[in-house]
Structures are given as structure tokens and as C-alpha cells.
Design a protein around this motif. Structure first.
Motif, PDB file in Angstrom:
ATOM      1  N   VAL A 131      35.275  47.983  32.718  1.00 38.05           N
ATOM      2  CA  VAL A 131      33.976  47.942  32.772  1.00 38.05           C
ATOM      3  C   VAL A 131      33.142  46.850  33.575  1.00 38.05           C
ATOM      4  N   ASN A 132      33.504  45.644  32.985  1.00 31.18           N
ATOM      5  CA  ASN A 132      33.169  44.405  33.570  1.00 31.18           C
ATOM      6  C   ASN A 132      34.270  43.945  34.262  1.00 31.18           C
ATOM      7  N   THR A 133      34.121  43.760  35.720  1.00 34.82           N
ATOM      8  CA  THR A 133      34.973  43.424  36.615  1.00 34.82           C
ATOM      9  C   THR A 133      34.972  42.092  37.118  1.00 34.82           C
ATOM     10  N   THR A 134      33.942  41.486  36.690  1.00 32.28           N
ATOM     11  CA  THR A 134      33.594  40.016  37.105  1.00 32.28           C
ATOM     12  C   THR A 134      34.741  39.037  36.908  1.00 32.28           C
ATOM     13  N   GLY A 135      34.985  38.708  38.402  1.00 33.24           N
ATOM     14  CA  GLY A 135      36.065  37.317  38.106  1.00 33.24           C
ATOM     15  C   GLY A 135      37.602  38.027  38.395  1.00 33.24           C
ATOM     16  N   HIS A 152      37.657  38.541  43.676  1.00 34.49           N
ATOM     17  CA  HIS A 152      36.364  38.913  43.275  1.00 34.49           C
ATOM     18  C   HIS A 152      35.336  38.186  44.463  1.00 34.49           C
ATOM     19  N   LYS A 153      35.637  36.967  44.319  1.00 37.60           N
ATOM     20  CA  LYS A 153      34.809  35.985  45.361  1.00 37.60           C
ATOM     21  C   LYS A 153      35.066  36.516  46.833  1.00 37.60           C
ATOM     22  N   ASP A 154      36.168  37.063  47.259  1.00 35.14           N
ATOM     23  CA  ASP A 154      36.415  37.488  48.562  1.00 35.14           C
ATOM     24  C   ASP A 154      36.063  38.966  48.750  1.00 35.14           C
ATOM     25  N   ALA A 155      35.664  39.606  47.690  1.00 36.61           N
ATOM     26  CA  ALA A 155      35.334  41.265  47.752  1.00 36.61           C
ATOM     27  C   ALA A 155      34.166  41.553  48.386  1.00 36.61           C
ATOM     28  N   SER A 156      34.090  42.568  49.324  1.00 32.11           N
ATOM     29  CA  SER A 156      32.953  42.978  49.971  1.00 32.11           C
ATOM     30  C   SER A 156      31.915  43.912  48.691  1.00 32.11           C
ATOM     31  N   GLU A 157      30.779  44.084  48.944  1.00 29.16           N
ATOM     32  CA  GLU A 157      30.058  44.642  48.062  1.00 29.16           C
ATOM     33  C   GLU A 157      30.404  46.121  47.667  1.00 29.16           C
ATOM     34  N   ARG A 160      33.667  45.360  45.343  1.00 27.06           N
ATOM     35  CA  ARG A 160      33.230  45.023  44.140  1.00 27.06           C
ATOM     36  C   ARG A 160      32.920  46.132  43.201  1.00 27.06           C
ATOM     37  N   GLN A 161      32.692  47.393  43.727  1.00 28.47           N
ATOM     38  CA  GLN A 161      32.487  48.550  42.905  1.00 28.47           C
ATOM     39  C   GLN A 161      33.923  49.075  42.290  1.00 28.47           C
ATOM     40  N   ILE A 162      34.905  48.603  42.569  1.00 28.09           N
ATOM     41  CA  ILE A 162      36.240  49.160  42.256  1.00 28.09           C
ATOM     42  C   ILE A 162      36.334  48.607  40.917  1.00 28.09           C
ATOM     43  N   THR A 163      36.774  49.543  40.001  1.00 30.28           N
ATOM     44  CA  THR A 163      36.986  49.099  38.582  1.00 30.28           C
ATOM     45  C   THR A 163      38.246  49.079  38.071  1.00 30.28           C
ATOM     46  N   GLU A 164      39.371  49.358  39.049  1.00 21.69           N
ATOM     47  CA  GLU A 164      40.931  48.980  38.894  1.00 21.69           C
ATOM     48  C   GLU A 164      41.073  47.617  39.335  1.00 21.69           C
ATOM     49  N   ILE A 165      41.487  46.788  38.220  1.00 21.42           N
ATOM     50  CA  ILE A 165      41.697  45.199  38.434  1.00 21.42           C
ATOM     51  C   ILE A 165      43.295  45.028  38.326  1.00 21.42           C
ATOM     52  N   ASN A 166      43.640  43.902  38.802  1.00 23.12           N
ATOM     53  CA  ASN A 166      44.911  43.329  38.819  1.00 23.12           C
ATOM     54  C   ASN A 166      45.380  42.590  37.455  1.00 23.12           C
TER      55      ASN A 166
END
Length: 453
Positions: A131-135, A152-157, A160-166
């Protein structure tokens, strides 16, 4: 297929505010790195390569009994740089799982799934929807296939809506690691070599990147500070409690329970609050464990009741035994069936046969106590002469009066009786009364001392 496990464990862990290296911080009674090594062994990995840095000598000393190849990362130049350090010892065949010493709880089942998914593609990774993808780095897909990892810092708006993270956990064919790792570049704002760049290299080579997700989210949680460590501890302990409940264990409160090792249980076990199990414990059916008890490497047979605040350490307990409250069983203790060990009784390296009772304030060390004997309150075996330990043997159906001192080496026969308050220094035959007391002196009209004004 040969499997290598690469564990990144070189970080300093500044935010832990500790002199202890981060990977040695304890979780569930074991260093973080210890959990990862245990998982690697469960996978039967042919090689475990661990990359060390800060506190390296301490880390190596802690795991000196393990079959590990140690590789130093003298400079902390990123995750890619850390894995590069393994190239001189990394096999060219088989696959490598890339894990982290501060991500301790990924399971062997999840990693086996990752290994299987990676076989046909040469590279796989664990991702997670949160849910919280920040960082976190986002997984960018096209036609459901992984195309890139965007930080995260390089992602477009939109990204940043993508919820799947590495999660950073990968399975890669070793020949590909030998091909890709030397090509990593540090041409970025941090001046570091990022392991995530191998994903872009795989896509450029036309490879499909396999991906799986863990069964439990906390499997891929990393530890950076003590708050995260405490949070992961509680999540892990709660999961362990849930697993035990599925096997028939009842808890007064599963949130107040710690398993720092492993346990096997029968049915209808009841565990009260603030109980700690350490090492490997075996608990039979219909066992009750009271509040605040600590069991370490203990074997408890069925229908036994352990009353509150008792400690059982490397001891074996029979059926229908009652222990405590506030009792302590030390290493080498064996209790047969139907023994009663009461409040503030300590037993060490002793065997108590069926039906023995020691209900109050007693110490039994290096002793053998025959069936149905009764040990009175305040009795101690004087087993230590300042240099050596000596044994006390008490026969069946003996009665030891209160406040007796049994000076070992000593043998008390079957059916013997020891008078209260005695200091027994010689063997006592069967069915004999033995007592030792000085003469009682009485002074009439005795005046107690008065406080000086």
C-alpha cells in the motif's frame, strides 16, 4: 542443478545505534544473519558465500562453525559492487540466490519457488504489492512482463502509482552474473554500483524475467533500525503462534508469546501469557504452561502442568508432573511420571523417580531420588566441596524432614527417615531413623536486647 547462496552482510547499520554489527542483531533469539544461513542450509545450497564489511571479524567469529566462504567488501560502493566481490569464487555453472543479511525471514519455500521459476529464463526476482510504496523501486511491466525497475526518486507521477515493488532478492544463472556484473557502472548521483542494473541488462538481452511473490509480506522486510526490528519480531512471533494454534495449541494471548527456536506439540496444549520457548522443545498433549514460564531445550510429556514463572532448562519431564510456581529445573534434570516440584524448588543434574514430592524451598543437585520419596521444605543436597561435585542417592519411599542438609557423597536407604533440621554426613541404612541436633538450651525469664536510646 547446483545452487549458490550469496548473502550481502557488509552494512554497518548506523541507524541501529549499536556497537554490534547489524547482521548480528537478534531476532527470535538468533542473529539476523543466522536466519538467512539457516534458510540456505535448508535449501541444501552447495555453497554459501557471505560478503562481510563492517565488524567483519566479529561476524566471522560468530559463524565460525558454519561452512561459509567469506568475501570482503572493503569499500561500501553499492549492492552491485558487493556481488562483484564474489566473482573470483563464484562458480560458472548453476544458479545463485542473492539474499541479504538484514532481510532475515524469507522462507526456503519461497526461495524454492523462485529457483523453479528462474530455470527457463535465467533470471528471476521476488516482488511485492504494498500500500505504502514510498522509497521503493517500482516494477514497470509491459504486457505483464518486467521491463525495468525505477527508483522512487526517478519515477514519474504515473510510475509512482505502481504498487508492485522490488525486494532486491534475485535468482540468477551464474554465467549471466559473470557476464553482467563486470559491466555495472557507477555513473549515477550516488556513485554506486546498483544490482538492479542487471534487470535492464537482462531485458536488453531479450530475456524474460520471472517473478514470484512471497506467501507472507514480512518475509521480505529489511531491518534498518530498532523500531523495524521490534516490528518484525512481533509479526514473526504472531505468525509462529498462529502456526501452533493450527496444530492444536491454545494461547491466552498469542500476542504475548515468544518462540526463539522450534517446538513440537501434541493436542490441547494451553500456553498462558509471556511464555518463552527457546532452543528445541517437545511438548506432549494436554500440557498447561503458566504465565511467565521459560522453557529451553525441554521435553515435557503429556498431562503435565507447569505453573507460573517456572524455568525448565535442558530437562526431561514425565507425564502427570506438577511443577512450580517459581520452580527451576536445570540441565541434566529428569523427572519421572507424577513427580511434584513445588514453589522455589531447584533441581540440577538429578533423576527423580515416579511419585517423588519436593514441594517447598528445596535444592536437589547431583542426586538420585527413589520413587514416592518425600523431600521436606528447606532440604538441600550439599553436593559441592569447593572443588568437586558429589552425588546423593536417596532410596524409595524415604522421608527427608524439613530443613535437612544432606552432605554428599551420601546414600540414604530405602524407607529411611531423616529428622527435621539434621545435617547428615554418613550413609543411612534402609528403614532407619537418622537425626543430628545439638542439645536444646533454655533460659528462663530471658530479656531481649533493647534499642539504645
Amino acid at each position: 542443478m547446483s545452487t549458490t547462496v550469496i548473502i550481502l552482510a557488509a552494512g554497518k547499520g548506523t541507524r541501529m545505534r549499536s556497537q554490534l554489527p547489524k547482521v548480528l542483531q537478534p531476532l527470535a533469539g538468533k542473529p539476523l544473519l543466522g536466519h538467512v544461513i539457516q534458510t540456505a542450509k535448508q535449501l541444501q545450497a552447495q555453497r554459501i558465500i557471505t560478503i562481510f564489511g563492517h565488524g567483519g571479524s566479529t561476524v566471522q567469529e560468530t559463524f565460525k562453525q558454519e561452512k561459509i566462504e567469506w568475501v570482503e567488501q572493503a569499500e561500501q560502493l553499492g549492492t552491485g559492487h558487493a556481488v562483484q566481490m564474489t566473482l573470483p569464487v563464484l562458480p560458472h555453472d548453476g544458479f545463485s540466490l542473492i539474499l541479504y543479511g538484514d532481510v532475515p525471514l524469507v522462507t526456503s519455500e519461497t526461495l524454492e519457488k523462485l529457483l523453479e521459476a528462474s530455470q527457463n529464463t535465467g533470471i528471476g526476482m521476488i516482488t511485492l504489492n504494498v500500500v505504502n510504496t514510498t522509497g521503493y523501486g517500482r516494477i514497470v511491466r509491459k504486457n505483464q512482463k518486467v521491463q525495468a525497475i525505477v527508483e522512487h526518486k526517478d519515477a514519474s507521477e504515473e510510475q509512482r502509482q505502481i504498487t508492485e515493488i522490488n525486494t532486491g532478492i534475485y535468482c540468477v544463472e551464474n554465467r549471466k552474473l559473470h557476464e553482467w556484473l563486470p559491466k555495472l557502472s557507477n555513473a549515477n548521483s550516488q556513485g554506486e554500483y546498483y544490482l538492479t542494473d542487471i534487470v535492464a541488462m537482462a531485458v536488453a538481452d531479450g530475456l524474460e524475467i520471472a517473478s514470484i511473490q512471497p506467501a507472507l509480506d514480512f518475509e521480505v522486510e529489511g531491518i534498518n533500525d530498532r523500531i523495524q526490528l521490534a516490528s518484525l519480531e512481533r509479526a514473526f512471533q504472531q505468525q509462529q503462534a498462529f502456526n501452533l494454534m493450527r496444530n492444536g495449541v491454545a494461547f491466552a494471548d498469542p500476542a504475548r508469546f515468544d518462540l526463539r527456536g522450534s517446538v513440537t506439540t501434541g493436542q490441547d496444549v494451553y500456553i498462558d501469557i509471556n511464555v518463552i520457548l527457546e532452543g528445541h522443545c517437545e511438548i506432549g498433549s494436554n500440557v498447561e504452561i503458566g504465565a511467565g514460564c521459560i522453557l529451553k531445550d525441554a521435553r515435557i510429556a503429556s498431562n503435565t502442568k507447569i505453573q507460573p514463572y517456572s524455568v525448565i532448562d535442558h530437562a526431561i519431564v514425565g507425564e502427570k508432573v506438577i511443577i512450580g510456581p517459581f520452580a527451576r529445573l536445570r540441565p541434566g534434570t529428569e523427572l519421572a511420571d507424577e513427580v511434584h516440584i513445588g514453589n522455589f524448588v531447584e533441581v540440577k543434574n538429578s533423576r527423580l523417580e515416579k511419585g517423588v514430592k519436593a514441594n517447598h524451598f528445596t535444592y536437589l543437585g547431583d542426586s538420585e531420588v527413589g520413587a514416592t520419596s518425600n523431600i521436606g521444605a528447606g532440604t538441600i543436597t550439599c553436593n559441592y566441596d569447593g572443588v568437586n561435585k558429589h552425588k546423593t542417592i536417596i532410596g524409595e519411599s524415604a522421608f527427608i524432614g524439613s530443613n535437612s542438609s544432606l552432605v554428599a557423597p551420601l546414600s540414604i536407604g530405602k524407607g529411611a527417615t531423616i529428622g527435621a533440621g539434621s545435617v547428615i554426613t554418613r550413609d543411612v541404612p534402609e528403614n532407619t531413623l537418622a537425626f543430628e541436633r545439638s542439645q536444646q538450651i533454655e533460659k528462663a525469664n530471658y530479656q531481649r536486647p533493647q534499642k539504645t536510646k
